[in-house]
Design a protein around this motif. Structure first.
Motif, short mmCIF file in Angstrom:
data_model
loop_
_atom_site.label_atom_id
_atom_site.label_comp_id
_atom_site.label_asym_id
_atom_site.label_seq_id
_atom_site.Cartn_x
_atom_site.Cartn_y
_atom_site.Cartn_z
N SER A 19 6.38 -2.60 7.54
CA SER A 19 5.31 -3.25 8.29
C SER A 19 5.29 -2.83 9.75
O SER A 19 4.36 -3.16 10.47
CB SER A 19 5.48 -4.78 8.24
N ILE A 57 3.34 -0.64 4.13
CA ILE A 57 2.93 0.72 3.76
C ILE A 57 4.14 1.58 3.44
O ILE A 57 5.12 1.61 4.19
CB ILE A 57 2.09 1.36 4.88
N ILE A 62 0.87 -1.18 0.00
CA ILE A 62 0.00 0.00 0.00
C ILE A 62 0.91 1.23 0.00
O ILE A 62 1.65 1.45 0.95
CB ILE A 62 -0.91 0.03 1.24
N CYS A 100 -7.22 8.48 6.53
CA CYS A 100 -6.76 7.13 6.85
C CYS A 100 -7.92 6.13 6.78
O CYS A 100 -7.75 5.02 6.26
CB CYS A 100 -6.11 7.10 8.24
N PRO A 130 -0.06 -6.08 5.59
CA PRO A 130 0.10 -4.80 4.87
C PRO A 130 1.51 -4.24 5.03
O PRO A 130 2.08 -4.27 6.12
CB PRO A 130 -0.94 -3.90 5.54
N PHE A 176 8.62 0.43 1.74
CA PHE A 176 7.48 -0.33 2.24
C PHE A 176 7.86 -0.88 3.62
O PHE A 176 8.88 -1.56 3.75
CB PHE A 176 7.14 -1.49 1.29
N MET A 234 7.48 3.04 9.51
CA MET A 234 6.67 3.89 8.63
C MET A 234 6.43 5.25 9.29
O MET A 234 6.39 6.27 8.61
CB MET A 234 5.36 3.19 8.25
#
Length: 319
Positions: free
Chosen positions: A123, A101, A62, A255, A99, A121, A127
Motif C-alpha cells: 500500500s 498493489i 490489484i 496506468c 488498494p 501486495f 511497491m
C-alpha cells in the motif's frame, strides 16, 4: 505486507536522488543481475497476501504482471514513471478503497533464467522499491509463447485475499503481454521455478478457471508490441478471457487504463466519468483509454451482481 500509505513526496525524493546520483530506477537489473531478486523469487513461497488491517480495513487487491521479454521489457519502466498517477486515480478519485498493489514479471520457463518474478501486495512506496528489483531479462522463446500459464498457476494457488474471505470480493489481475500462454502448466517447470510437486500437467483453461475464483483477470495487449494485432494471439486470449482482452494503442496510458478498469469494476464510475477524471488530472490519455475499455461497456456492469452483493456494509466503498 500492505501496511503504510503511498507518498508522492517520498516517490519524488527518491526520483530526485537517482537523478542527482545517476542511479537507475531499475538498479538491480541494470547492474547486470540475471537471476530473480530474493524478494521476488517465487521458489518456496507459501502465499503472497493482501490482508485487511486497522490501517486498511477494506483491502482491494490489484496485481499487475507483465511480460519482460523482447519488446515488452519497457513496460515496467513506464509503470514506474506513472505510479503516482495510478495511485492518485485509485485513491483521490475514489475508484478503490485501500488498494494493495503487487507487481510481477513473466518470462519463458523453457529458456529464461528468471521466468517468473512475484512481488508483494503493498500500500505504500515499497511497491516502487519492488519494481526496482525486477530483472528486465529481455529473452523469451521467440515462438509467440511465454510462460503466462506458470504465472496463472502461482496466482491461483499462492495468493490469499482477505477481500475474498471477508467480503466475497475478488481481486484484480492485469497481465500485460503480446504473446500466448503455453497449452498446459508443466510439473517440471512448476517444480523448478516454484517448488511445488504436481502429479500431472494442468491445462491452461483449468488453471485459469481456478484463478477466476479469486481474481477478475484482464489481458492488456499494447498495439506497439511485437505481436500486436496478431490474430492467433488475440483469438487465444479472447477464448480464455472474452471481453477482458484490452488492446491499448499507447503504452504510456497503461496506468490510466488499469485505474479506470478498477473503477468500472468497483462500479465507482462509468467510462464517460472516468475519461472526464483523466482530463481533470491533466492526463491526455482519455481517447486511448476509451478505445481500450470500450469492450467492457458491452455489459452494464463489469462485475456480476453476486460479487457486488458480497460487499455489503463491510465491503469496498468509495473514499
Amino acid at each position: 505486507m500492505g501496511s503504510g500509505h503511498w507518498s508522492t513526496d517520498v516517490y519524488t525524493a527518491a526520483a530526485d536522488f537517482r537523478a542527482a546520483t545517476g542511479r537507475s530506477a531499475f538498479a538491480y537489473s541494470d547492474s547486470g543481475a540475471r537471476t530473480a531478486h530474493p524478494d521476488l523469487d517465487p521458489d518456496g513461497v507459501f502465499m503472497r497476501e493482501a490482508r485487511d488491517s486497522e490501517e486498511h480495513p477494506f483491502s482491494t487487491p490489484i496485481a499487475v504482471l507483465f511480460d519482460v521479454t523482447g519488446s515488452m521489457g519497457n513496460v515496467p519502466r513506464v509503470l514506474q514513471t506513472k505510479l503516482p498517477q495510478l495511485l492518485g486515480l485509485l485513491t483521490r478519485k475514489g475508484y478503490a478503497v485501500d488498494p494493495q498493489i503487487m507487481f510481477g514479471a513473466i518470462g519463458d520457463a523453457t529458456c529464461d533464467r528468471a521466468p517468473l518474478q512475484i512481488g508483494q501486495f503493498e500500500s505504500d512506496n515499497r511497491m516502487d522499491e519492488g519494481l526496482a528489483k525486477i530483472v528486465l531479462e529481455g529473452g523469451g522463446g521467440g515462438q509467440k509463447h511465454e510462460s503466462y500459464e506458470l504465472a496463472l498457476y502461482f496466482m491461483a494457488r499462492h495468493t490469499i485475499l482477505d477481500s475474498l474471505i471477508n467480503r466475497g470480493r475478488k481481486g484484480y489481475l492485469f497481465i500485460i503481454g503480446d504473446e500466448m500462454p503455453y497449452p498446459r502448466v508443466k510439473p517440471r517447470e512448476v517444480r523448478a521455478v516454484i517448488g511445488d510437486e504436481l502429479r500431472e500437467p494442468i491445462p491452461t483453461e483449468d488453471i485459469l478457471a481456478e484463478l477466476k475464483r479469486k481474481f477478475d483477470v484482464y489481458y492488456i495487449l499494447p498495439t506497439a508490441a511485437h505481436h500486436s494485432g496478431d490474430k492467433e494471439v488475440l483469438s487465444r486470449w479472447r477464448k480464455l478471457l472474452g471481453q477482458n482482452v484490452l488492446e491499448l494503442d499507447d503504452l504510456d496510458a497503461v496506468c490510466e487504463t488499469i485505474a479506470l478498469t478498477v473503477g468500472l469494476g468497483e462500479d465507482a464510475i462509468d467510462l464517460e466519468e472516468g475519461i472526464a477524471d483523466l482530463t481533470d488530472v491533466g492526463s491526455a490519455a482519455g481517447g486511448t483509454v476509451g478505445r481500450a475499455l470500450s469492450p467492457l461497456q458491452r455489459t452494464p456492469v463489469v462485475r456480476s451482481s453476486f460479487e457486488i452483493a458480497g460487499g455489503g456494509a463491510g465491503g469496498n466503498q468509495r473514499l
